[in-house]
Design a protein around this motif. Structure first.
Motif, short mmCIF file in Angstrom:
data_model
loop_
_atom_site.label_atom_id
_atom_site.label_comp_id
_atom_site.label_asym_id
_atom_site.label_seq_id
_atom_site.Cartn_x
_atom_site.Cartn_y
_atom_site.Cartn_z
N MET A 1 0.45 -13.13 -21.16
CA MET A 1 1.64 -12.84 -21.95
C MET A 1 2.67 -13.94 -21.70
SD MET A 1 3.71 -9.32 -21.84
CE MET A 1 5.15 -9.01 -22.81
N THR A 2 3.17 -14.52 -22.75
CA THR A 2 4.12 -15.61 -22.55
C THR A 2 5.55 -15.06 -22.47
OG1 THR A 2 4.23 -15.93 -24.91
CG2 THR A 2 2.72 -17.35 -23.69
N TYR A 3 6.36 -15.83 -21.84
CA TYR A 3 7.74 -15.42 -21.62
C TYR A 3 8.60 -16.21 -22.59
CZ TYR A 3 11.92 -14.55 -18.77
OH TYR A 3 13.14 -14.18 -18.31
N ARG A 4 9.06 -15.51 -23.60
CA ARG A 4 9.80 -16.20 -24.66
C ARG A 4 11.18 -16.63 -24.18
NH1 ARG A 4 11.17 -12.37 -27.99
NH2 ARG A 4 10.38 -10.76 -26.63
N GLU A 5 11.80 -17.45 -25.01
CA GLU A 5 13.17 -17.86 -24.70
C GLU A 5 14.04 -16.62 -24.63
OE1 GLU A 5 16.58 -20.45 -26.85
OE2 GLU A 5 14.53 -21.17 -27.00
N SER A 6 14.99 -16.63 -23.72
CA SER A 6 15.81 -15.45 -23.52
C SER A 6 16.57 -15.10 -24.79
CB SER A 6 16.81 -15.70 -22.39
OG SER A 6 17.67 -14.60 -22.30
#
Lengths: 545, 197
Positions: A1-6
């Protein structure tokens, strides 16, 4: 799971700062300074990593000295709007605490920040997703304790980590220490992270406690009836409150050791000489009989005894006088076997948590300390022996035990911490599977060494300088934490920092006292319990046609 | 950018990279203080009028008083029709940008406008388009001309009238000025107070 831009709200850009002081963030004109709060979490997007930090200061700055002497005419909305977005501006000080590298932060998790983000890196308020990446989601070992201010995300404590060290709940009286402690106890119960032994001075945890604002709340015995045993020193008091204690605890004179008197020295107003006399008496009469025999001494015999023991007669009679108070305690008996301790251990071994109520003795600190110290010493001895006997065989080791004590500074003060069992437990960490949960309003009274060994500190509002110093000593960003600490709300807010949270966090502590809050902790109403049992029976024996 | 109508008012008589002096075709016919003017090509320069002066064509001869026997000031000119030719009105403009194929650029043109280049007053759409970005204040605020505050305020008064949202325009201009004139919010404040419609 990628961590998107806040996706959090944009606050501004980094314009300076340092690792030790924290970075300075120029607040964007679109962001009203009034909506910022100390302790809020922010993310700073660097070039290759994302920094996670805490707002530790908010300042009003100006680029033109003359406007301080001659403030512009802010009754004119045009001028007010322009000055507020140009010459007069707000700065945030943000302490970078964690660095999250790469896109797959969800897998790797955050690591402590060892550098600062570059100039002009954009800063945003932490979004719900950011908070979750940092604090983890609720699961079998993560227990939800509260929410960050102004957010719905759940902040979780890693309870398995939590119980491996001694921990502290601090705060002025009336700021929600008991409230928070009750939630922690319920959490330890819910996640079965350890067994609790609670020395419940004010009868707040076992059965019906009081909570400011909501009135009476359920104790942990009511939430988990089959998993909590209430022990009592005062049967009448327990029955008056509608609780039938599982065990009536008694303490024998033979169980009191001179060390117990040493601990009570300040409380009983004894001089060092008088307290030392207890050791001479124990040698003279023998450990089993010294208190009883000494209390029977009267008048002229005192002088002879003083001469025999070679102690000052006045010191001896002061000791006599003070120990006579024990006669008023109806839980004291001539002689007790270690049955009480065995019973507590039997409960704990079965995974049943024990709450000891003091009843009418709740206002007598000497009684509380005497009993807590005496029982803890014996239980700790057993744990040490059993742990040593298990010799590393995890299946034979005793269950991890968390002992909750209130007024902890009395047990852990500089003068006595080195001698008491509590001091030992706090220092030796998990070595013998016993840790403390200390609850106290005067942390400055606790020995520094013990304070430094506490893993996680949950601190409600504290405003005494020395207390604030004591809880923050030795913590990264201590100076910044201090300012957060003294600005906490006096209700249901707590600053949590230390071992079991990756970053200090100001929490709005979760609710306790509403039907929903009980349900979330695992409590089933009678009707629900019946349904659950029927379902279980169906599962077990097959559904009825 | 579409160049505006032919509101021709004069010709350049002195030119440099940062500004130009124009002679007005009509005596007293110079654009107002703070007006935006355009001159030259193919990269026309934009300037803001910051000084208007009327004097005799021969600098060595000062005009003499002529109105003692006249009833009104207008009568002085009527009785002396030669005055229209003996006096001239000049106006100075500071260059604040130029047009290029790509649109308006808020920096100095590669070469100054030539002498005798026609000077046009920019109005309505052209003024509105030029002042759409608060960058238009950059060269003006940094020009070091006399009475800077007055000229900037006058320019803003012209520009604000051409903008669809005057308040937002002024607020943006105020922020830009605060950045361009650091450490002196008083000046910014006084400009804004004079520029507000």
């Amino acid at each position: 799971m990628t961590y998107r831009e806040s996706s959090g709200r944009y606050l501004g850009v980094v314009v300076g700062g340092s690792m030790t002081r924290g970075v300075d963030v120029r607040l964007s004109p679109d962001c009203p300074v009034e909506e910022m709060a100390l302790g809020q979490h922010v993310v700073i997007q660097g070039q290759s990593r994302r920094f996670y930090g805490v707002i530790t200061d908010i300042a009003l700055e100006w680029s033109d000295d003359s406007i301080r002497a001659n403030p512009p005419d802010t009754s004119n909305p045009l001028i007010a709007g322009v000055v507020a977005t140009s010459a007069a501006y707000a700065m945030l000080r943000v302490l970078p605490m964690l660095a999250i590298e790469g896109e797959f932060a969800m897998l790797d998790g955050p690591a402590p920040a060892r550098t600062v983000p570059p100039h002009f890196a954009p800063v945003r308020l932490a979004s719900e997703e950011d908070v979750q990446v940092v604090f983890g989601a609720e699961d079998s070992r993560h227990f939800w304790v509260g929410n960050p201010l102004d957010m719905e995300t759940r902040v979780c404590l890693d309870l398995e980590e939590f119980v491996t060290r001694s921990n502290g709940v601090f705060g002025k009286s009336g700021t929600g220490k008991s409230f928070l402690t009750r939630i922690l106890l319920a959490g330890i119960l819910q996640k079965s992270a350890a067994v609790n032994l609670v020395f419940d001075m004010e009868s707040e945890y076992g059965w019906m406690g009081t909570s400011e604002g909501t009135g009476m709340v359920k104790g942990i015995k009511q939430l988990f009836p089959s998993r909590v045993g209430v022990f009592s020193l005062d049967e009448d008091h327990s029955r008056r409150r509608g609780v039938s204690p599982d065990y009536l605890l008694r303490v024998g004179y033979n169980q009191i050791e001179p060390g117990d008197i040493d601990l009570l020295r300040e409380n009983l107003g004894l001089s060092e000489v008088a307290a030392d006399a207890a050791y001479s008496l124990a040698r003279h009469y023998g450990q089993e009989r010294w208190v009883r025999s000494f209390l029977d001494v009267s008048g002229p015999e005192m002088r002879e005894l003083a001469a025999d023991l070679n102690v000052n007669e006045r010191a001896l009679s002061t000791l006599h006088n003070r120990l006579s108070r024990f006669r008023r305690y109806d839980f004291m008996t001539e002689r007790e076997s270690d049955e009480s301790v065995e019973e507590i251990l039997r409960y704990l071994d079965r995974g049943i948590h024990v709450v000891l109520e003091f009843g009418r003795h709740r206002h007598d600190l000497s009684a509380y300390m005497l009993v807590a110290n005496l029982l803890t010493r014996r239980i700790h001895e057993r744990y040490v022996r059993r742990k040593e006997e298990a010799m590393g065989d995890a299946s034979r080791e005793p269950r991890p035990l968390v002992i909750t004590i209130e007024e902890a500074h009395r047990f852990l003060s500089r003068e006595v911490a080195s001698q008491t069992t509590f001091g030992n437990i706090a220092r030796e960490m998990r070595k013998y599977n016993v840790t403390l949960l200390v609850v106290d309003q005067r942390p400055s009274g606790i020995d520094e060494e013990v304070m430094s060994q506490l893993g996680t500190k949950l601190v409600c509002l504290l405003d005494n300088e020395r207390d604030v110093d004591a809880v923050t000593a030795g913590t990264y960003g201590a100076r910044e934490l201090r300012s957060v600490l003294s600005r906490l709300d006096s209700k249901q807010q707590s600053l949590v920092f230390g071992h079991s949270v990756p970053i200090p966090v100001v929490l709005r502590v979760r609710d306790y006292g509403t039907a929903e809050s009980y349900r979330e902790l695992g409590f089933l109403e009678a009707s629900e319990m019946r349904r659950q049992m029927e379902r279980d029976a169906d599962d077990l024996f097959g559904g009825r046609d | 950018m579409a160049l505006g109508g032919d509101a021709r008012v004069g010709e350049v008589v002195e030119s440099s990279s940062t500004g130009f002096v124009s002679q007005s075709y009509r005596l007293y016919g110079a654009p107002h203080l703070g007006a935006l003017v355009r001159t030259g090509g193919p990269c026309p320069a934009y300037g803001v009028v910051h000084e208007v002066a009327t004097r005799g064509i021969d600098p060595s001869r000062r005009p003499t008083a002529r109105g003692e026997g006249e009833a009104s000031e207008e009568d002085v000119y009527r009785s002396n029709p030669q005055l229209e030719h003996l006096l001239r009105t000049d106006f100075r403009a500071v260059i604040v940008g130029h047009a290029s194929e790509g649109g308006t650029l808020y920096h100095l043109p590669p070469s100054p406008p030539p002498i005798y280049a026609f000077v046009h007053v920019c109005v309505a759409d052209e003024l509105s388009a030029f002042s759409a970005s608060t960058d238009c204040l950059r060269l003006l605020a940094g020009s070091g001309i006399a009475a800077l505050e007055e000229v900037v305020a006058a320019f803003l008064r012209h520009a604000v009238a051409a903008q669809p949202d005057p308040q937002a325009f002024l607020a943006g201009a105020g922020r830009q000025l605060a950045a361009l004139i650091p450490g002196d919010f008083r000046t910014v404040e006084s400009i804004l107070l004079r520029a507000a419609p």
